[in-house]
Write an enzyme that holds these catalytic residues in place. Structure first.
Site, mmCIF file in Angstrom:
data_model
loop_
_atom_site.group_PDB
_atom_site.id
_atom_site.type_symbol
_atom_site.label_atom_id
_atom_site.label_comp_id
_atom_site.label_asym_id
_atom_site.label_seq_id
_atom_site.Cartn_x
_atom_site.Cartn_y
_atom_site.Cartn_z
ATOM 1 N N GLY A 1 -60.844 -76.406 3.359
ATOM 2 C CA GLY A 1 -61.992 -76.182 4.246
ATOM 3 C C GLY A 1 -62.143 -77.301 5.256
ATOM 4 O O GLY A 1 -61.435 -78.306 5.213
ATOM 5 N N ARG B 1 -63.755 -82.361 7.968
ATOM 6 C CA ARG B 1 -64.198 -83.287 9.015
ATOM 7 C C ARG B 1 -64.307 -82.561 10.354
ATOM 8 O O ARG B 1 -64.032 -83.125 11.409
ATOM 9 C CB ARG B 1 -63.250 -84.461 9.138
ATOM 10 C CG ARG B 1 -61.804 -84.088 9.378
ATOM 11 C CD ARG B 1 -61.061 -85.298 9.866
ATOM 12 N NE ARG B 1 -59.632 -85.065 9.923
ATOM 13 C CZ ARG B 1 -58.778 -85.926 10.422
ATOM 14 N NH1 ARG B 1 -59.204 -87.059 10.907
ATOM 15 N NH2 ARG B 1 -57.491 -85.665 10.442
ATOM 16 N N ASP C 1 -63.657 -89.352 4.572
ATOM 17 C CA ASP C 1 -64.855 -89.893 5.226
ATOM 18 C C ASP C 1 -65.382 -88.982 6.331
ATOM 19 O O ASP C 1 -66.402 -89.276 6.951
ATOM 20 C CB ASP C 1 -64.565 -91.293 5.786
ATOM 21 C CG ASP C 1 -63.469 -91.288 6.842
ATOM 22 O OD1 ASP C 1 -62.922 -90.196 7.148
ATOM 23 O OD2 ASP C 1 -63.142 -92.367 7.368
ATOM 24 N N GLY C 2 -64.655 -87.893 6.599
ATOM 25 C CA GLY C 2 -65.113 -86.951 7.619
ATOM 26 C C GLY C 2 -64.860 -87.413 9.047
ATOM 27 O O GLY C 2 -65.265 -86.744 9.998
ATOM 28 N N ASP D 1 -52.584 -73.794 5.404
ATOM 29 C CA ASP D 1 -53.881 -73.978 6.081
ATOM 30 C C ASP D 1 -53.697 -74.430 7.518
ATOM 31 O O ASP D 1 -54.663 -74.457 8.286
ATOM 32 C CB ASP D 1 -54.749 -74.996 5.323
ATOM 33 C CG ASP D 1 -54.023 -76.305 5.086
ATOM 34 O OD1 ASP D 1 -52.947 -76.283 4.484
ATOM 35 O OD2 ASP D 1 -54.528 -77.358 5.528
ATOM 36 N N ASN D 2 -52.478 -74.775 7.884
ATOM 37 C CA ASN D 2 -52.218 -75.189 9.269
ATOM 38 C C ASN D 2 -51.436 -74.127 10.025
ATOM 39 O O ASN D 2 -50.772 -74.422 11.017
ATOM 40 C CB ASN D 2 -51.468 -76.522 9.282
ATOM 41 C CG ASN D 2 -52.334 -77.664 8.776
ATOM 42 O OD1 ASN D 2 -53.564 -77.582 8.841
ATOM 43 N ND2 ASN D 2 -51.717 -78.704 8.268
ATOM 44 N N ASP E 1 -53.586 -78.028 14.407
ATOM 45 C CA ASP E 1 -53.637 -79.222 13.551
ATOM 46 C C ASP E 1 -52.473 -80.165 13.796
ATOM 47 O O ASP E 1 -51.513 -80.227 13.033
ATOM 48 C CB ASP E 1 -53.744 -78.838 12.060
ATOM 49 C CG ASP E 1 -55.198 -78.657 11.667
ATOM 50 O OD1 ASP E 1 -56.075 -78.785 12.549
ATOM 51 O OD2 ASP E 1 -55.471 -78.401 10.484
HETATM 52 P P1 AMP Z 1 -55.029 -81.641 7.606
HETATM 53 O O1 AMP Z 1 -54.032 -82.545 6.978
HETATM 54 O O2 AMP Z 1 -55.664 -82.200 8.839
HETATM 55 O O3 AMP Z 1 -54.545 -80.259 7.805
HETATM 56 O O4 AMP Z 1 -56.244 -81.560 6.573
HETATM 57 C C1 AMP Z 1 -56.134 -81.071 5.267
HETATM 58 C C2 AMP Z 1 -57.498 -81.057 4.621
HETATM 59 O O5 AMP Z 1 -57.995 -82.392 4.486
HETATM 60 C C3 AMP Z 1 -58.565 -80.298 5.383
HETATM 61 O O6 AMP Z 1 -59.402 -79.703 4.428
HETATM 62 C C4 AMP Z 1 -59.272 -81.384 6.136
HETATM 63 O O7 AMP Z 1 -60.595 -81.029 6.487
HETATM 64 C C5 AMP Z 1 -59.252 -82.513 5.127
HETATM 65 N N1 AMP Z 1 -59.332 -83.846 5.751
HETATM 66 C C6 AMP Z 1 -58.387 -84.487 6.465
HETATM 67 N N2 AMP Z 1 -58.831 -85.694 6.875
HETATM 68 C C7 AMP Z 1 -60.091 -85.827 6.401
HETATM 69 C C8 AMP Z 1 -61.095 -86.840 6.469
HETATM 70 N N3 AMP Z 1 -60.883 -87.997 7.109
HETATM 71 N N4 AMP Z 1 -62.273 -86.606 5.851
HETATM 72 C C9 AMP Z 1 -62.504 -85.461 5.192
HETATM 73 N N5 AMP Z 1 -61.618 -84.469 5.094
HETATM 74 C C10 AMP Z 1 -60.404 -84.637 5.681
HETATM 75 MG MG MG Z 2 -55.320 -78.771 8.669
#
Ligand code: AMP
Ligand code: MG
Length: 468
Positions: free
Chosen positions: A83, A86, A118-119, A245-246, A255
């Protein structure tokens, strides 16, 4: 201005998201606003509006921020709940040409999906998303776009303290393979059906009339993603985290994390620090395409046929078509890159033979310089195989090949050392190298010498990081 938001996702798909507001940025400072994109989208934004609205400092009137639920296979392992951890979807807008797009903030604070994160996001990775996605857009590769980057005035902790930033992302939608997986894994068939109906209405409206619209949806995503991955391969793009998810249902690249462009042609190229097995290596991306689409097909099974065995047969039949379809797309991309007119059954072999002859040579410049043997020679450590191949190509390509090559093959790509240079300077407060690089990247078919050269040998092996 006022943004005429609509919220079809929130309206049509209750139970698939959570309402949550972005964190207010304490001291927002606009680093980048994509004015041509804003104009195309009918957004007549002032800098002050972009700075306030796209940093979370204040919400634009009419925004109704939500975090979307999704699951995903990450490096092959299933995470039932990822989900938007951030990111906040502010809403949708209709562009003057009638197409619907999402405005989403990324790096805008924690949500109930954040898990340990940390979002937040740092300036460097958000500007990297601008550079790479603008290059994709400029070369015609389907992609989400970056509308703005605003520094928040906050510091975020990674290995070290870094300036924080929020990216405003424009997407045809944020529906992912992982969105379907989230509800399928929970056995929520009605929600999977509602998602599929929504995806069809939003992205493939012609399909709502066909006999089995869900099978047609699967076919449409197979088609659009096969085309997309072939385009990635053409520009030497390595996504780095082709998790389910990407992968967007719309067929856009989404992403931009530890992504990068291959310099010397080497099929096993990996840049991501965490991709130890090479799962998402350059040459593996077409296989992962099929793997991810199989995960999508699984979520749709109950919609394909009430008889499960029949549904599996139908899905398998479609999935077995992915490899040949991808090969056809890839041959098409290579034909274009080689400046070939029309189709000859020997084209695929001609292209394959180039690939084996050019191993190690710069991917971008080799294609760009095909019609200029003198410029081509120094790119290869061993030119003998190229010397055998070139006359075959010249005979097939014929008149006007040089012009077609120049129109089909970018001169400038976001080279890793230039991207790093720009992001390092921006992180330290100097945006000039970023703007100079961005402007070269936005006209990628124009020769711009300093941006065309491969990394100096001292640059070493390039590593990119996740969790940025
Ligand atoms: P991603 O690697 O960007 O595709 O992210 C994979 C998952 O990790 C997704 O659910 C993102 O929302 C979550 N995510 C990535 N970086 C952060 C962050 N700094 N804080 C919170 N959630 C994160
Ligand atoms: Mg992603």
């Amino acid at each position: 201005m006022t943004i005429a938001f609509d919220h079809s996702y929130a309206r049509d798909l209750p139970g698939t998201y959570l309402r949550v507001a972005p964190d207010p940025a304490p001291a927002p400072r606009l680093l980048y606003l994509n004015r041509p994109l804003a104009a195309d989208l009918g957004l007549d934004l002032s800098d002050a509006e972009a700075e306030a609205w796209f940093s979370g400092a204040s919400l634009p009137p009419g925004a109704d921020p939500i975090a979307q639920a999704y699951a995903g296979h990450q490096f092959g392992g299933f995470s039932p709940q990822l989900g938007d951890g951030r990111a906040h979807l502010l809403g949708e807008v209709l562009a003057p040409d009638g197409h619907r797009f999402d405005i989403q903030l990324k790096g805008s604070g924690k949500t109930p999906f954040s898990r340990g994160g940390d979002g937040k996001a740092a300036v460097g990775p958000m500007l990297r998303e601008v550079l790479v996605s603008e290059f994709m857009a400029a070369t015609g590769v389907p992609t989400t776009r970056a509308l703005s980057v605003v520094a928040t005035g906050e510091e975020v902790w990674r290995d070290t303290k870094l300036p924080g930033a929020v990216l405003a992302r424009i997407a045809a939608s944020h529906l992912r393979v992982g969105t379907f997986q989230f509800f399928a894994a929970r056995g929520e068939r009605d929600r999977v059906k509602a998602l599929a109906d929504y995806a069809i209405a939003r992205h493939y409206p012609d399909l709502s009339q066909v006999e089995n619209p869900y099978l047609a949806l699967l076919d449409a995503v197979i088609a659009t993603q096969s085309r997309l991955i072939a385009e990635w391969m053409g520009v030497g793009f390595i996504h780095g985290v082709m998790n389910t998810d990407n992968m967007a249902i719309s067929g856009e690249t989404i992403d931009y994390g530890p992504c990068a462009f291959m310099e010397g042609y080497a099929p096993g190229t990996v840049f991501s620090s965490i991709d130890h097995q090479g799962r998402y290596a350059y040459a593996n991306q077409p296989l992962i395409l099929g793997w991810n689409l199989a995960r999508l097909a699984e979520t749709l099974l109950p919609l394909l046929d009430p008889d499960q065995d029949k549904a599996v047969d139908i899905a398998n039949d479609r999935l077995s078509g992915i490899a040949p379809r991808y090969r056809a797309e890839w041959t098409g991309v290579l034909r274009r890159k080689l400046g070939l007119v029309g189709e000859d059954p020997a084209d695929a072999q001609l292209a394959e033979d180039l690939l084996s002859a050019m191993e190690g040579a710069d991917w971008t410049l080799t294609f760009r310089r095909l019609a200029d043997a003198a410029a081509l020679r120094p790119l290869s450590s061993d030119f003998t195989r190229m010397e055998v191949w070139l006359p075959r190509w010249r005979a097939r390509a014929g008149e006007g090949a040089a012009q077609r090559i120049a129109a089909a093959n970018p001169a400038v790509i976001p080279r890793n050392h230039k991207v790093e240079e720009a992001l390092t300077a921006a992180t330290a407060g100097d945006m000039a190298p970023f703007h100079a690089l961005l402007s070269a990247i936005q006209s990628p078919f124009a020769e711009a010498e300093p941006y065309m050269l491969p990394a100096p040998t001292g640059f070493g092996t390039y590593v990119t990081y996740c969790g940025t």
